[in-house]
Each structure stands twice: as C-alpha cells, then as structure tokens.
Motif scaffolding. Structure first.
Motif, PDB file in Angstrom:
ATOM      1  N   VAL A   1     -20.463  15.382   6.152  1.00 49.05           N
ATOM      2  CA  VAL A   1     -19.548  16.158   6.163  1.00 49.05           C
ATOM      3  C   VAL A   1     -18.462  14.870   6.952  1.00 49.05           C
ATOM      4  N   ASN A   2     -17.152  15.374   6.189  1.00 50.18           N
ATOM      5  CA  ASN A   2     -16.242  14.537   6.332  1.00 50.18           C
ATOM      6  C   ASN A   2     -14.355  15.166   7.424  1.00 50.18           C
ATOM      7  N   LEU A   3     -14.410  14.638   8.368  1.00 52.36           N
ATOM      8  CA  LEU A   3     -12.710  15.361   8.622  1.00 52.36           C
ATOM      9  C   LEU A   3     -11.353  14.455   8.207  1.00 52.36           C
ATOM     10  N   GLY A   4     -10.343  15.264   7.741  1.00 48.64           N
ATOM     11  CA  GLY A   4      -9.657  14.449   7.428  1.00 48.64           C
ATOM     12  C   GLY A   4      -8.429  15.614   7.688  1.00 48.64           C
ATOM     13  N   THR A   5      -7.398  14.846   7.744  1.00 55.17           N
ATOM     14  CA  THR A   5      -5.489  15.618   8.208  1.00 55.17           C
ATOM     15  C   THR A   5      -4.570  15.156   7.140  1.00 55.17           C
ATOM     16  N   TYR A   6      -5.016  16.692   6.534  1.00 60.15           N
ATOM     17  CA  TYR A   6      -3.608  16.722   5.404  1.00 60.15           C
ATOM     18  C   TYR A   6      -3.990  18.265   5.968  1.00 60.15           C
ATOM     19  N   ARG A   7      -1.870  17.957   5.502  1.00 61.98           N
ATOM     20  CA  ARG A   7      -0.819  19.471   6.388  1.00 61.98           C
ATOM     21  C   ARG A   7      -1.776  20.692   5.692  1.00 61.98           C
ATOM     22  N   ALA A   8      -0.586  21.399   6.694  1.00 58.85           N
ATOM     23  CA  ALA A   8      -1.740  22.953   5.669  1.00 58.85           C
ATOM     24  C   ALA A   8      -0.019  24.009   6.480  1.00 58.85           C
TER      25      ALA A   8
ATOM     26  N   SER B   1     -19.204  10.133   8.668  1.00 59.49           N
ATOM     27  CA  SER B   1     -18.512  11.133   9.478  1.00 59.49           C
ATOM     28  C   SER B   1     -17.688  10.689  10.499  1.00 59.49           C
ATOM     29  N   GLU B   2     -16.494  11.405  10.089  1.00 59.64           N
ATOM     30  CA  GLU B   2     -15.888  10.907  11.280  1.00 59.64           C
ATOM     31  C   GLU B   2     -16.615  11.643  12.816  1.00 59.64           C
ATOM     32  N   TYR B   3     -17.518  12.232  12.245  1.00 63.55           N
ATOM     33  CA  TYR B   3     -18.063  12.758  13.907  1.00 63.55           C
ATOM     34  C   TYR B   3     -18.719  11.987  14.696  1.00 63.55           C
TER      35      TYR B   3
ATOM     36  N   LEU C   1      -9.452  10.889  14.861  1.00 62.42           N
ATOM     37  CA  LEU C   1     -10.380  10.790  13.500  1.00 62.42           C
ATOM     38  C   LEU C   1     -10.359  11.153  12.334  1.00 62.42           C
ATOM     39  N   GLY C   2     -10.031  12.631  12.806  1.00 65.75           N
ATOM     40  CA  GLY C   2      -9.388  13.271  10.871  1.00 65.75           C
ATOM     41  C   GLY C   2      -8.073  12.711  10.026  1.00 65.75           C
ATOM     42  N   ALA C   3      -7.905  11.682  11.224  1.00 61.23           N
ATOM     43  CA  ALA C   3      -5.999  10.928  10.782  1.00 61.23           C
ATOM     44  C   ALA C   3      -6.921   9.334   9.825  1.00 61.23           C
ATOM     45  N   ALA C   4      -7.929   9.052  11.153  1.00 61.28           N
ATOM     46  CA  ALA C   4      -8.397   7.914  10.600  1.00 61.28           C
ATOM     47  C   ALA C   4      -9.016   7.616   9.437  1.00 61.28           C
ATOM     48  N   ARG C   5      -8.485   6.035   8.730  1.00 62.53           N
ATOM     49  CA  ARG C   5      -9.322   5.802   7.482  1.00 62.53           C
ATOM     50  C   ARG C   5     -10.760   4.879   7.500  1.00 62.53           C
TER      51      ARG C   5
ATOM     52  N   THR D   1      -2.780  22.849   1.492  1.00 64.35           N
ATOM     53  CA  THR D   1      -3.754  21.550   1.221  1.00 64.35           C
ATOM     54  C   THR D   1      -2.952  20.617   0.280  1.00 64.35           C
ATOM     55  N   GLN D   2      -2.822  19.197   0.319  1.00 60.10           N
ATOM     56  CA  GLN D   2      -2.741  18.878   0.325  1.00 60.10           C
ATOM     57  C   GLN D   2      -3.380  17.112  -0.125  1.00 60.10           C
ATOM     58  N   PHE D   3      -4.225  17.303  -0.343  1.00 58.27           N
ATOM     59  CA  PHE D   3      -5.095  16.241  -1.019  1.00 58.27           C
ATOM     60  C   PHE D   3      -4.875  15.398  -1.730  1.00 58.27           C
ATOM     61  N   ILE D   4      -4.390  14.045  -0.880  1.00 63.19           N
ATOM     62  CA  ILE D   4      -4.293  12.641  -1.851  1.00 63.19           C
ATOM     63  C   ILE D   4      -5.508  12.436  -2.889  1.00 63.19           C
ATOM     64  N   LYS D   5      -4.544  11.808  -4.708  1.00 61.96           N
ATOM     65  CA  LYS D   5      -5.868  11.484  -4.678  1.00 61.96           C
ATOM     66  C   LYS D   5      -6.485  10.031  -4.229  1.00 61.96           C
ATOM     67  N   GLY D   6      -8.381  10.262  -3.920  1.00 63.85           N
ATOM     68  CA  GLY D   6      -8.655   9.510  -3.587  1.00 63.85           C
ATOM     69  C   GLY D   6      -9.299  10.014  -2.289  1.00 63.85           C
ATOM     70  N   LYS D   7      -8.330  10.824  -1.710  1.00 61.91           N
ATOM     71  CA  LYS D   7      -8.608  10.936   0.090  1.00 61.91           C
ATOM     72  C   LYS D   7     -10.175  12.035  -0.086  1.00 61.91           C
ATOM     73  N   HIS D   8     -11.021  11.688   0.564  1.00 57.42           N
ATOM     74  CA  HIS D   8     -12.325  12.562   0.803  1.00 57.42           C
ATOM     75  C   HIS D   8     -12.809  13.555   0.586  1.00 57.42           C
ATOM     76  N   ALA D   9     -11.566  14.487   0.826  1.00 48.61           N
ATOM     77  CA  ALA D   9     -12.025  15.677   0.640  1.00 48.61           C
ATOM     78  C   ALA D   9     -11.405  16.396  -0.803  1.00 48.61           C
TER      79      ALA D   9
ATOM     80  N   ASP E   1       2.988  11.991  17.021  1.00 48.96           N
ATOM     81  CA  ASP E   1       1.713  11.291  17.417  1.00 48.96           C
ATOM     82  C   ASP E   1       0.766  11.122  16.328  1.00 48.96           C
ATOM     83  N   THR E   2       1.930  11.733  14.536  1.00 45.81           N
ATOM     84  CA  THR E   2       1.873  10.154  13.919  1.00 45.81           C
ATOM     85  C   THR E   2       1.110   8.990  13.569  1.00 45.81           C
ATOM     86  N   HIS E   3       2.669   8.548  14.346  1.00 43.31           N
ATOM     87  CA  HIS E   3       2.477   7.255  14.144  1.00 43.31           C
ATOM     88  C   HIS E   3       1.674   6.614  14.951  1.00 43.31           C
TER      89      HIS E   3
HETATM   90  C1  LIG Z   1      -0.268  15.362  10.560  1.00 45.37           C
HETATM   91  C2  LIG Z   1      -0.797  14.512   9.373  1.00 45.37           C
HETATM   92  C3  LIG Z   1      -0.519  15.276   8.417  1.00 45.37           C
HETATM   93  C4  LIG Z   1      -1.758  14.334   7.159  1.00 45.37           C
HETATM   94  N1  LIG Z   1      -0.861  14.734   6.104  1.00 45.37           N
HETATM   95  C5  LIG Z   1      -1.598  14.288   4.992  1.00 45.37           C
HETATM   96  C6  LIG Z   1      -1.215  14.952   4.118  1.00 45.37           C
HETATM   97  O1  LIG Z   1      -0.927  16.111   3.498  1.00 45.37           O
HETATM   98  N2  LIG Z   1      -2.076  14.786   2.789  1.00 45.37           N
HETATM   99  C7  LIG Z   1      -3.280  13.319   2.792  1.00 45.37           C
HETATM  100  O2  LIG Z   1      -3.606  13.026   1.490  1.00 45.37           O
HETATM  101  N3  LIG Z   1      -2.897  12.535   3.951  1.00 45.37           N
HETATM  102  C8  LIG Z   1      -2.556  13.476   4.938  1.00 45.37           C
HETATM  103  N4  LIG Z   1      -2.706  12.655   6.391  1.00 45.37           N
HETATM  104  C9  LIG Z   1      -3.649  10.882   6.048  1.00 45.37           C
HETATM  105  C10 LIG Z   1      -4.818  11.455   6.144  1.00 45.37           C
HETATM  106  O3  LIG Z   1      -4.948  12.817   7.409  1.00 45.37           O
HETATM  107  C11 LIG Z   1      -5.955  10.096   6.347  1.00 45.37           C
HETATM  108  O4  LIG Z   1      -5.139   9.345   5.076  1.00 45.37           O
HETATM  109  C12 LIG Z   1      -7.206  10.002   6.719  1.00 45.37           C
HETATM  110  O5  LIG Z   1      -7.633   8.738   6.160  1.00 45.37           O
HETATM  111  C13 LIG Z   1      -8.014  11.732   5.751  1.00 45.37           C
HETATM  112  O6  LIG Z   1      -9.330  11.765   6.406  1.00 45.37           O
HETATM  113  P1  LIG Z   1     -10.783  10.632   5.213  1.00 45.37           P
HETATM  114  O7  LIG Z   1      -9.934   9.513   4.989  1.00 45.37           O
HETATM  115  O8  LIG Z   1     -11.350  11.315   5.266  1.00 45.37           O
HETATM  116  O9  LIG Z   1      -9.933  11.284   3.321  1.00 45.37           O
HETATM  117  C14 LIG Z   1      -1.891  13.080   7.242  1.00 45.37           C
HETATM  118  C15 LIG Z   1      -2.152  11.951   8.501  1.00 45.37           C
HETATM  119  C16 LIG Z   1      -1.559  13.281   9.869  1.00 45.37           C
HETATM  120  C17 LIG Z   1      -1.358  12.887  11.122  1.00 45.37           C
END
Ligand SMILES: Cc1cc2nc3c(=O)[nH]c(=O)nc-3n(C[C@H](O)[C@H](O)[C@H](O)COP(=O)(O)O)c2cc1C
Ligand SMILES: [Mn+2]
Length: 468
Positions: A152-159, A216-218, A206-210, A169-177, A306-308
C-alpha cells in the motif's frame, strides 16, 4: 497526534496555529494571505470563514521547523538535523497500520455517492493567478495498492479539480503510483484509488517522502509515532483509509483515459510546463467526510512553503538514514536546506579519519537512493562546522575549498521539475561535489587563530565598564 484536530488543539496551545475569523475569498485571497504569512514565518492558519462556504481551510501546517518538530512529537527547539537523527532512529522498527471498525472511524460520519457527489461543495482554493484551475489535492495524498504484492502506497501528487466528480492526477514516471498504475493497465483494469485531504500531518509528510518502493508509508508513520496508524476499509475501494481523516475521495484512475490538466505553480518557484497537458484523472465514486470537515491545502510555490519544509525534513532524514546504513565512519551531521527543498543541495560535516575520506562521503551522498535522484550539489565540511550554520559553511567554501583540487562534476538522474534545465531536456543533471575540508593528508595544516582564554575572561569582566 492522530489527526488534523489534535494538531490544531496542540498548535493553538503553543501559539503555533491561528484562526482567521474574517471572511476571505477562496479565489486567490486565501492563498495570498497564507503565502505572505509563510514568508513572514507566521503560524499555521485555520480560515474559518471562507466566502460562500461553511467548510474551513487549513494552510501552512508544516512551514517551520518548530511545527515539523511538534508533528513528529519531538522537542520544539529541535533543529532539522536533530529531526533527521530522530527519524533515522525511530524508522528502524516499522509498525504496520491497525484496522478498526467503521463505527469507530469518524471519516465515515458522512458518506456520499451517486448524484450526491459534488466536489464544488468544498472551498477549494485558486492558489496562483496562472494556475490552470482550483487544486483540491495539495496537502493530500493518494492511497493505492500494488495489484501483485498488496503493497500500500501513500503518495502526494497534485490534484486539480476537474469536475464535480473528477480530479486530475500527475504521477511522474517511476513514482510509486505510476508503477502501480502501469500494472493495472497491463491487467486491463482501472486502478482503485483514494485521496485523503486533512489528516494527521505526519501522513502528509510521508506522502511526500521518498520512502523506498515496496515499503508502505503507513508503516513508517507507525514507526515515527511509535503506534500503529488506525485505518478503516474504504467504502468502494479495498484500500486502508486513515480512520481520522477529514475528507476522503474514493474512485479509480484509468491509465488510458485523459483530461487536460495544469499548469500549477510548482515548488521550484516556476511553472513546470507552459500550458495544459493531457493527464490521467480520478473518477470519484464516493466521498466520505467527518462532520464539519476541514479542507487542508498548501501554497506550494516559491520557497519556503510546506512542500520545502516537508521535503527538507523527509529527504534530509532519508539521506542521513541511508548514509548511516553505508556505515561510513566519522559522519557528524547532514543538512538539506529548505530553500533548496531539501533535495538539490546537501551539506555534510564529518571528522576525517583517513586519506580520501571526504571524497568517499561526497560520492556516497550521490550514490544513496535519495541522492541519486535530483541532488545537484554536495558540500562536505570538517567537524568543527555545523552544516546548518550557513555563514560558517560560506567560510569553509571561501577559505578551505580549493577549486583546483576538490571539485568534481558528475552526471545523474534529474527531476523533470528542475527549472535550471531546459523544459525539453530534464532527464539528466550535472552534479557538483565540493570538498570544503582541510586536506587530511597535509603535513602542515593552516594554523588557526585562537583568542587567549585568560584575556577573554578579563575583557568580558570589563564589558559594562567599556560601555558595550
Ligand atoms: C504539495 C506537493 C505536491 C506534489 N506534487 C507531485 C506531483 O504532482 N507529481 C509527482 O510525481 N510528485 C509530486 N510531489 C512529490 C511526491 O510527493 C514525492 O516524490 C513522493 O515521493 C511520491 O511518493 P512515492 O515515493 O510513494 O511515489 C509533490 C509533493 C508535494 C509536497
Ligand atoms: Mn512510496
């Protein structure tokens, strides 16, 4: 701390959260108040009176080290480097989430399906003038599950808000989602997905953590809290949902369906593209929320937001963790400045113990899983310099660093958001390794100037007399 409400209560007690009762407009006004307040180092803000809406909006939760420390349950005066050490230590023992009964889960207080689904019922801010629309998912994360392994993955990707039941959704290539979505695509199925907006701030961090793939980020959240995260089954998706979440959007993402999305003001301080792009989106099939839910958002944009801060915290902590795992002796501390969002620049202090030691640390940093992606500049300093003490780091770069000897340029994986590269060629970055230490093998080292301790005592005793 189990949810957003605990954060607000504790933050108010400590003077780190402020309620704004005056009416503000969701259209730019709210975000501009938040951004200017962040630039002034102000408190987290709870906007209670958003024009045309009943739902309050929370911003700026993680924008200071103090609030990150509070979220991690650490002393408020901890430095980022202290938080890295705590993270690395606590992260050694992962604690999986614990499922609780639906009747005990406040996130199920309201369940909306079918014609009742309308995302416009939430006060979703327009953050910056050139953003392509209103972004509902900023300080949020998507929950997804690997169809093969159940990870189970938690990932912060803008919506982006794209319709009353659609978010981008914007799951950049290689991100877990993205990895998971491609597996569902190969199976010819849409990917079940949930977006969580408003929760224990640690889960957003943790959603934004690598966190490494397949972890699992949980489980990491449980480790840092020392207690399992309480989750509950989704209504329409087989995903663990944080039981104390404010707002949860459940639905699915079809890898073969697209809508126009963007642009969005990124954490680099720039737009990542020039206009909209076709991107996958989530079809929202069910909304659950607490009574009187709180919508959590973040300004993203130019540093420091917050992001930084969250990246400086989790990326720095992970870099430190991974360097420690390499068992290199003499490492003292690492600092990943929030101004570089914790990912582009790292400063490491160390006690040199053998020839080539500083070189080893520099190349180790860019070889870690964390450093291998996006890190551009690494500076190594001697142990007498704290890496977060930027004036002293400047001193070392001026008086110890020698370009003839100790500067190395390499190539490596870049982030597609790095605005120092042209938009069409952001796959590969240069890396600069700067050795700002005094060479270990010099027989004759520069002689440091020290004050005479007795004279220091004497003049300190005369300070008032001297009129200073
Ligand atoms: C506010 C915010 C927005 C983000 N938006 C995106 C995004 O749109 N797409 C993306 O791939 N990563 C985005 N990130 C970075 C990911 O959260 C980060 O790479 C994280 O590791 C993704 O989870 P994963 O490692 O489980 O894939 C964002 C981070 C923050 C804090
Ligand atoms: Mn992950």
């Amino acid at each position: 701390m189990k949810d957003m409400r605990d954060f607000i209560v504790e933050g108010e007690e400590k003077g780190l959260v402020k309620r704004i009762t005056a009416e503000v407009d969701w259209n730019l006004e709210l975000s501009h108040i938040a951004k200017l307040n962040e630039e002034a180092g102000g408190p987290a803000l709870l906007f209670e009176n958003v024009k045309d809406y009943d739902t309050p909006v929370m911003t700026s939760v993680c924008t200071t080290t103090e609030r990150c420390a509070m979220i991690m349950g650490q002393p408020l005066d901890a430095s980022l480097t202290d938080l890295y050490a705590a993270w690395a230590k606590l992260g050694e023992t992962l604690i999986p989430p614990k499922e609780i009964d639906k009747s005990e889960a406040p996130c199920k207080q309201n369940i909306l399906t079918g014609g009742d689904i309308d995302l416009y019922k939430f006060p979703v801010p327009q953050w910056y003038p050139l953003d392509g629309g209103r972004y509902i998912g900023t300080a949020h994360y998507f929950i997804t599950k690997d169809p093969e392994t159940g990870w189970v993955n938690l990932g912060t990707y803008r919506a982006q808000l794209l319709g009353k039941d659609k978010i981008g959704t914007q799951f950049i290539k290689g991100k877990h989602a993205d990895i998971m979505l491609k597996k569902y695509q190969a199976m010819g199925k849409p990917m079940p997905c949930a977006s969580v907006i408003g929760c224990d701030p640690l889960l957003f961090i943790l959603g934004a953590a690598r966190v490494s793939a397949s972890v699992s980020e949980y489980d990491v959240a449980g480790a840092i809290r020392g207690e399992a995260v309480k989750v509950v089954k989704g209504e329409t998706v087989d995903l663990p949902i944080p039981a104390f979440a404010e707002i949860v959007l459940e639905g699915e993402v079809d890898a073969d369906k697209f809508m126009e999305e963007g642009p969005f003001g990124e954490y680099t301080g720039y737009y990542s593209g020039v206009g909209t792009d076709p991107r996958n989106f989530m079809d929202v099939k069910c909304i659950t929320h607490r009574d009187n839910p709180i919508l959590w958002g973040t300004t993203v944009g130019r540093a420091v937001t917050d992001t930084h801060m969250t990246m400086a915290l989790s990326y720095g902590a992970t870099l430190w963790e991974q360097l420690l795992q390499m068992k290199i002796p003499g490492l003292k501390a690492v600092y990943c400045p929030p101004e570089g969002s914790g990912r582009f620049l790292a400063i490491i202090s160390m006690k040199q113990m053998y020839p080539g030691h500083a070189d080893q640390v520099l190349t180790a940093a860019i070889s870690t899983e964390m450093g291998a992606y996006g890190l551009k500049t690494v500076i190594v300093v001697d142990e007498d310099i704290d890496p977060w003490d930027i004036p002293r780091v400047m001193y070392a770069l001026s008086f110890r660093f020698q370009p003839n000897r100790s500067q190395v340029i390499k190539r490596g994986r870049s982030t597609p958001l790095d605005p120092s590269l042209p938009i069409e060629a952001r796959e590969i970055t240069g890396r600069l390794l700067l050795d700002a230490t005094i060479p270990y093998d010099w027989k004759q080292k520069p002689i440091p100037i020290e004050l005479d301790p007795q004279m220091v005592e004497r003049v300190k005793g005369r300070w008032t007399e001297l009129g200073l």
